[in-house]
Each structure stands twice: as C-alpha cells, then as structure tokens.
Design an enzyme around this catalytic site. Structure first.
Site, short mmCIF file in Angstrom:
data_model
loop_
_atom_site.label_atom_id
_atom_site.label_comp_id
_atom_site.label_asym_id
_atom_site.label_seq_id
_atom_site.Cartn_x
_atom_site.Cartn_y
_atom_site.Cartn_z
N GLU A 82 -37.48 -63.38 -37.91
CA GLU A 82 -36.82 -62.70 -38.91
C GLU A 82 -35.73 -63.44 -39.60
O GLU A 82 -35.20 -63.20 -40.59
CB GLU A 82 -36.26 -61.21 -38.47
CG GLU A 82 -37.12 -60.26 -38.18
CD GLU A 82 -38.00 -59.71 -39.55
OE1 GLU A 82 -37.38 -59.77 -40.66
OE2 GLU A 82 -39.01 -59.09 -39.59
N GLU A 113 -46.61 -65.13 -16.73
CA GLU A 113 -45.33 -65.16 -16.34
C GLU A 113 -44.99 -65.60 -14.95
O GLU A 113 -43.71 -65.92 -14.77
CB GLU A 113 -44.66 -63.53 -16.56
CG GLU A 113 -45.26 -62.59 -15.51
CD GLU A 113 -44.67 -61.45 -15.70
OE1 GLU A 113 -43.78 -60.92 -14.91
OE2 GLU A 113 -44.77 -60.50 -16.65
#
EC number: 4.2.1.126
Length: 294
Positions: A82, A113
């Site tokens: 963004e 992960e």
C-alpha cells in the site's frame, strides 16, 4: 511452550461459543475487538522508538523490511504494497516477506515457518545491509522463520524490531526494539488471525504512516505523494490540490497537468505562483517537505 502463551489460552467468556446465536457470536467478537486498540495504546512509546529508527533508515536511503509467517507475514506484505500508491514510494522502499514465499500468501506452505534459514535466504536475496530496518512480526512471538531473519539482520548491522502479541516474547530477544501488544485469549482458542491480527495491523498502520510523515510524504493531513495510477486517484490528486491551496477545481486541474501530475509541485506552484522547474527545485532543497518548500 504454547500453553504458556496468553494468545493460546481459552477465553472464559466464550466457552459456549458453539451454542451462541449468530448475533451473540458477533457481539462477542465486537466486545473482544474493542480491547485491541487499548492494548495497542499501552505500547505507543515502544512503537514511537520503532518509527524513529525507520525514519532514520529512510533518510539514509535504507529500506523497511517486514518478515512474518502466516497471517503475520500477509499483514506485512499488505502494509508494504500500500505504500507506493499512498506515498509515492518505489516498491523497494517497504517490502514484506512471508515464510514460504509469495505463494504462501494464498495457500499455507507446510513447515516453512519452522525454518530459520528461509528468512536469511529471503533477506540475502535483496542485499540487506546496515541502512535497512527489519521488523519481525509473530503473534505467538516464537516463530523460527522470524527469529532467523532477525538474527541475520543483526549480523549485517541492520536495525531490528519485533511485533508480538505476548509479553516476554521469544522474538524480543533477537530484536533491539520490541512491541508486545498483549491481546489475550481469542474467542476461538488460538485463532490469532482475530484480535492478534487486528493488533498487528494497527501497529503496522502506525509505523508506516508515521514514518512516511517523518520523511515529508504528507502535507497537513493530505497524502501529497499519492501516485495517480487510476481514474479515482487522478481525481483524488486534483482534490488534494484544491484542499491544500483553496483554488477552484479547474485551476487545480490545470496546475496538476502543468506539474506533470506531481501533486507536491502543483501545490507549490499555486501557493508560490512559480513555474514547475522552480517548484521542483524548492522541493529538492526542502527534501520533499511541502511546508518547508513554502
């Protein structure tokens, strides 16, 4: 151990979650969500320290890099992508990495992960250096991928910070600055995409927005470095010029085109009644701050 994490505890208020009406579930979620902003508020001093470090990185032409797994990684990427349309940054200035690579944004990558070395590989791929700031995000505060990334960042002299949703988080040991927003038990036990995810999003909003203000991407409360990549943003750009200068929409549109769609330059041109080239020079001297250019 997972059982020691407050985000993994059972919520005493929702033991009968499966028996609640739809409205009761929604009310319960809303009640819990109201606690999140208050939990973030307690960490503002720590968030401020992170913002100051990020601004320093930007001033030295360094970058802000988010790393995380699952929801945490997705939120980092969301905040990063963004920044170019909102603040006119290039796509390298703020970046997000998720354990397992971009494919993990839409589909879980099993075991990613748990591998510290994957984060090191990701950070090496962009030439991480001492000018950069790496922020590790993990609701649990114990994700190996994030720990590996913070370790590597420290080894190359980059600034480090962590965001977790448990106190005394494991990842806090590997970052110079720590934000620990204790969001507590979720209504759905262990589902940290809920309150913990909301808290992380609020903190990331604060870090990116305050940092961009700190390097001149905002004039008053207007996003004057907005990139006009679609029709809506072209209109918004013209409206920003109107709001910043008080001129008519027509005059704003005229200066917007004269300034080659550079909103900052158009504002300076209107307020100082100067030409495009002079406006650019004033902004350069002012290091991009419209207020200083005026």
């Amino acid at each position: 151990m997972l059982e020691n994490l407050s985000t993994e505890h059972r919520n005493e208020k929702t033991m009968n979650l499966d028996e609640m009406s739809i409205k009761e579930v929604l009310q319960s979620m809303n009640e819990e969500d109201r606690t999140v902003a208050l939990a973030v508020e307690k960490e503002i001093e720590h968030i401020e320290k992170v913002v100051r470090v990020v601004i320093q990185s930007f001033e030295e032409e360094g970058r802000l890099i988010y790393i995380g797994a699952g929801t945490s990684g997705r939120l980092g990427i969301l905040d990063a992508v963004e920044c170019p349309p909102t603040f006119g940054t290039d796509d390298k200035m703020v970046q997000g990495f998720i354990a397992g690579g971009l494919k993990a944004f839409t589909k879980a990558v099993e075991g990613a992960e748990d591998r510290e070395e994957l984060a090191e590989e990701d950070l090496k791929s962009i030439g991480l250096n001492e000018k950069d700031t790496v922020i590790g995000i993990a609701a649990s505060g114990r994700t190996p991928y994030v720990i590996g990334g913070l370790k590597y960042a420290h080894s190359v002299g980059a600034s480090t910070a962590s965001i977790s949703c448990n106190k005394n988080a494991e990842i806090s040991k590997y970052a110079k600055l720590n934000v620990e927003v204790e969001t507590g038990a979720e209504i759905l036990t262990g589902s940290t995409r809920l309150k913990a995810g909301t808290a992380q999003k609020l903190v990331l909003n604060m870090i990116s927005t305050a940092s961009m203000i700190g390097v001149g991407k905002v004039y008053k409360n207007l996003m004057v470095d907005v990139q006009s990549t679609n029709e809506k943003l072209v209109e918004r750009s013209k409206r920003i010029i109107v709001e910043a200068t008080g001129v008519s929409y027509e005059v704003a549109a005229e200066h917007y085109e004269k300034a080659e769609r550079n909103v900052k330059a158009a504002i300076v041109m209107v307020l100082l009644q100067c030409e495009y080239g002079e406006a650019l020079e004033k902004l350069k001297v002012a290091k991009g701050f419209v207020k200083k250019a005026l």
